[in-house]
Design a protein around this motif. Sequence first.
Motif, PDB file in Angstrom:
ATOM      1  N   MET A  41      43.217  27.894  36.575  1.00 47.48           N
ATOM      2  CA  MET A  41      43.707  29.251  36.352  1.00 47.48           C
ATOM      3  C   MET A  41      42.899  30.211  37.224  1.00 47.48           C
ATOM      4  O   MET A  41      41.701  29.998  37.447  1.00 47.48           O
ATOM      5  CB  MET A  41      43.582  29.647  34.879  1.00 47.48           C
ATOM      6  N   VAL A  42      43.557  31.273  37.677  1.00 46.98           N
ATOM      7  CA  VAL A  42      42.899  32.235  38.563  1.00 46.98           C
ATOM      8  C   VAL A  42      43.239  33.654  38.125  1.00 46.98           C
ATOM      9  O   VAL A  42      44.421  34.025  38.069  1.00 46.98           O
ATOM     10  CB  VAL A  42      43.333  32.027  40.038  1.00 46.98           C
ATOM     11  N   GLU A  43      42.216  34.422  37.819  1.00 49.38           N
ATOM     12  CA  GLU A  43      42.382  35.851  37.532  1.00 49.38           C
ATOM     13  C   GLU A  43      42.161  36.619  38.832  1.00 49.38           C
ATOM     14  O   GLU A  43      41.140  36.437  39.509  1.00 49.38           O
ATOM     15  CB  GLU A  43      41.383  36.320  36.477  1.00 49.38           C
ATOM     16  N   VAL A  44      43.107  37.468  39.221  1.00 55.74           N
ATOM     17  CA  VAL A  44      43.071  38.158  40.501  1.00 55.74           C
ATOM     18  C   VAL A  44      42.669  39.614  40.303  1.00 55.74           C
ATOM     19  O   VAL A  44      43.240  40.316  39.460  1.00 55.74           O
ATOM     20  CB  VAL A  44      44.444  38.078  41.198  1.00 55.74           C
ATOM     21  N   LYS A  45      41.725  40.061  41.117  1.00 57.03           N
ATOM     22  CA  LYS A  45      41.290  41.448  41.066  1.00 57.03           C
ATOM     23  C   LYS A  45      41.293  42.026  42.475  1.00 57.03           C
ATOM     24  O   LYS A  45      40.636  41.500  43.383  1.00 57.03           O
ATOM     25  CB  LYS A  45      39.882  41.562  40.460  1.00 57.03           C
ATOM     26  N   GLY A  46      42.041  43.097  42.643  1.00 58.47           N
ATOM     27  CA  GLY A  46      42.081  43.765  43.933  1.00 58.47           C
ATOM     28  C   GLY A  46      40.910  44.713  44.099  1.00 58.47           C
ATOM     29  O   GLY A  46      40.081  44.877  43.185  1.00 58.47           O
ATOM     30  N   PRO A  47      40.808  45.371  45.229  1.00 57.44           N
ATOM     31  CA  PRO A  47      39.713  46.309  45.472  1.00 57.44           C
ATOM     32  C   PRO A  47      39.651  47.396  44.405  1.00 57.44           C
ATOM     33  O   PRO A  47      40.647  48.037  44.090  1.00 57.44           O
ATOM     34  CB  PRO A  47      40.051  46.896  46.850  1.00 57.44           C
ATOM     35  N   GLY A  48      38.472  47.569  43.833  1.00 56.66           N
ATOM     36  CA  GLY A  48      38.273  48.610  42.825  1.00 56.66           C
ATOM     37  C   GLY A  48      38.743  48.245  41.437  1.00 56.66           C
ATOM     38  O   GLY A  48      38.537  49.014  40.489  1.00 56.66           O
ATOM     39  N   ASP A  49      39.385  47.109  41.272  1.00 55.75           N
ATOM     40  CA  ASP A  49      39.875  46.685  39.952  1.00 55.75           C
ATOM     41  C   ASP A  49      38.766  45.946  39.218  1.00 55.75           C
ATOM     42  O   ASP A  49      37.976  45.228  39.835  1.00 55.75           O
ATOM     43  CB  ASP A  49      41.092  45.773  40.126  1.00 55.75           C
ATOM     44  N   ARG A  50      38.684  46.109  37.910  1.00 50.62           N
ATOM     45  CA  ARG A  50      37.653  45.422  37.138  1.00 50.62           C
ATOM     46  C   ARG A  50      38.281  44.689  35.968  1.00 50.62           C
ATOM     47  O   ARG A  50      39.399  44.981  35.554  1.00 50.62           O
ATOM     48  CB  ARG A  50      36.593  46.410  36.638  1.00 50.62           C
ATOM     49  N   LEU A  51      37.543  43.753  35.424  1.00 49.53           N
ATOM     50  CA  LEU A  51      38.024  42.956  34.302  1.00 49.53           C
ATOM     51  C   LEU A  51      38.060  43.794  33.031  1.00 49.53           C
ATOM     52  O   LEU A  51      37.100  44.509  32.715  1.00 49.53           O
ATOM     53  CB  LEU A  51      37.118  41.738  34.096  1.00 49.53           C
ATOM     54  N   GLN A  52      39.170  43.697  32.295  1.00 47.72           N
ATOM     55  CA  GLN A  52      39.308  44.384  31.015  1.00 47.72           C
ATOM     56  C   GLN A  52      38.696  43.537  29.909  1.00 47.72           C
ATOM     57  O   GLN A  52      38.439  42.341  30.075  1.00 47.72           O
ATOM     58  CB  GLN A  52      40.791  44.643  30.728  1.00 47.72           C
ATOM     59  N   ASP A  53      38.487  44.169  28.749  1.00 41.24           N
ATOM     60  CA  ASP A  53      37.826  43.462  27.643  1.00 41.24           C
ATOM     61  C   ASP A  53      38.578  42.207  27.230  1.00 41.24           C
ATOM     62  O   ASP A  53      37.979  41.154  27.000  1.00 41.24           O
ATOM     63  CB  ASP A  53      37.669  44.396  26.442  1.00 41.24           C
ATOM     64  N   ASN A  54      39.918  42.319  27.085  1.00 43.87           N
ATOM     65  CA  ASN A  54      40.660  41.138  26.642  1.00 43.87           C
ATOM     66  C   ASN A  54      40.639  40.042  27.702  1.00 43.87           C
ATOM     67  O   ASN A  54      40.652  38.850  27.375  1.00 43.87           O
ATOM     68  CB  ASN A  54      42.096  41.506  26.270  1.00 43.87           C
ATOM     69  N   GLN A  55      40.551  40.411  28.977  1.00 39.14           N
ATOM     70  CA  GLN A  55      40.422  39.417  30.037  1.00 39.14           C
ATOM     71  C   GLN A  55      39.054  38.752  29.993  1.00 39.14           C
ATOM     72  O   GLN A  55      38.936  37.534  30.166  1.00 39.14           O
ATOM     73  CB  GLN A  55      40.656  40.078  31.393  1.00 39.14           C
ATOM     74  N   LEU A  56      38.019  39.540  29.768  1.00 40.81           N
ATOM     75  CA  LEU A  56      36.674  38.979  29.661  1.00 40.81           C
ATOM     76  C   LEU A  56      36.578  37.979  28.523  1.00 40.81           C
ATOM     77  O   LEU A  56      35.951  36.919  28.656  1.00 40.81           O
ATOM     78  CB  LEU A  56      35.659  40.104  29.460  1.00 40.81           C
ATOM     79  N   ARG A  57      37.223  38.312  27.404  1.00 44.49           N
ATOM     80  CA  ARG A  57      37.165  37.381  26.262  1.00 44.49           C
ATOM     81  C   ARG A  57      37.851  36.063  26.608  1.00 44.49           C
ATOM     82  O   ARG A  57      37.355  34.989  26.249  1.00 44.49           O
ATOM     83  CB  ARG A  57      37.818  38.036  25.033  1.00 44.49           C
TER      84      ARG A  57
END
Length: 548
Positions: A510-526
């Motif tokens: 699985m791959v979580e994608v983050k573009g420039p300036g985007d950060r991980l949200q709480d539910n994604q971190l969990r």
Amino acid sequence: MIAHSVDDPLYYLHNFRQVLLWVESRYADLLDEQESAFIRTFAELAQPAQALLVRMVMRKGELFRSDRLEYTEIGDTAQALQPLMALGWVCEPAALSLEQLFHLLRKDELAAGFAEHLEKPRAAKHELLQQLQALALAPRPLAEWFGCVSVRIVQWCLQPLCDRIRLLFFGNLYQDWSEFVLADMGVLRFEKVPFSADSRALQQRSEVDQAIALHQCVERLEQGEAPATILTTLASLHVDNAWLARRHARLLFAVGQQCERLGDWDQALSVYARSSHAQARIRQVRVLERSERWAQAHMLALKLAAAPANPLEVQALERMLPRLARKLGGPPQPRRRPAPLQLIELELPREQAALGVEEAVRQHLAQAGGQVHYVENTLFNSLFGLLCWEAIFAPVPGAFFNPFQAAPQDLHDSDFQQRRTAYFAACLGRLDDDSHRQAIVECFTAKQGLQSPFVFWSMLSQALLEQALACLPAAHLKQCFLRLLQDIRNNRTGMPDLIQFWPEQQCYRMVEVKGPGDRLQDNQLRWLQFCAEHGLPVAVCHVRWSAA
């Protein structure tokens, strides 16, 4: 029970008739004399009168201009009104307030009728109202306001009765009649859930009244009424019904939030302590912290951390405890080091930004081999929905009120799994004996297109399903499904954007994608921490666009 197409000009009438038949057949023992008489008498009315009544029920408010009740399929409105007025279901209002008058009449009608009282008759309509409100004019019949208006005002008188019928059909009062008839029920297909007397949420007439009272409290809270008066009403409601108890808990939590907004810390603490809402305990810590009772907040946080109720509490407490320790003058507290995540750093051509960052990464990863799909929250939810279909649509009390529900009403309640323990044990047990693949494929075929709160039919192709079942280990699926059941509302989102399959090797990533300036949200971190802790292969891909 057949829903009628909106191509039929009387579709709303046909559907309303079906609602009455359904409520009468399922809740005959809970209807009072007035409600039973209404259903019988409605069936005896001529079709134009029936249609006009339903039109009024569907519209907002209870007061209508007769010239705004013109519908081609009904015909002569004045004639259709006569039997409704003879029954007392519609009447001419005894008195209208100034505000009601302004809501019903046009600006030119008001300016002409109140000409002698207006200093600025050409002002905007709301300004005309302000000029007249200063005169403190008492409510009165329309004819006594002024006689120059030829319009007739009628009042629909049975809204509370129809609200009770709506409650019994929908199981709530936030869905209105227009939502029902516009649901494209002739197009959408729903699971056929068996309805028995035991599966009803409400078993006694008193419980219907309690449900209405709870809804009225919600409305009063939304309108800004003081929490104390609402709590007084709630104190007089002795709720024993489990379905009502869950709504009572949600309402208490909402009252607690309002107390917080008002800075009434002691009341907020008291209310949260009485609520079984999933976030009520952590809000108590937050209230103590906001009211600068550091020691009490720290003590309660430590108590909760010893036995957290859900992952949200764990995440919140990991942030609160170090902060509270500092407030008490203690040394800096080390935070729990999260499990390390695999990182992918990509620099992609700037012109690919037009594809969207997820699609650009998907195409890039696909060049390296394997099958890459953009799935985000859809794949694991769909697999869960297919495997656990029987449990999700189990006819437990209070879950299903009518044949047009896409999801059980208690889907987001904290005891959703507990109320279906045997069903979920049987469904998830298929992951232990490797029979889950066949079960999922059979459900995918048998239930194709039926509404579900988990299955995303539009994205779940046969090829994707086959790749997923070939590459996703049963143990990984079980871990994900158990986590989903812990907190459906919060855990059904936040899953990684992409999934990459290597069917020959029967493995995946699985791959979580983050573009420039985007950060991980709480539910994604969990979700990422969950995957890392349980050995599910996952990576976070940070993308930057090349200058060239």
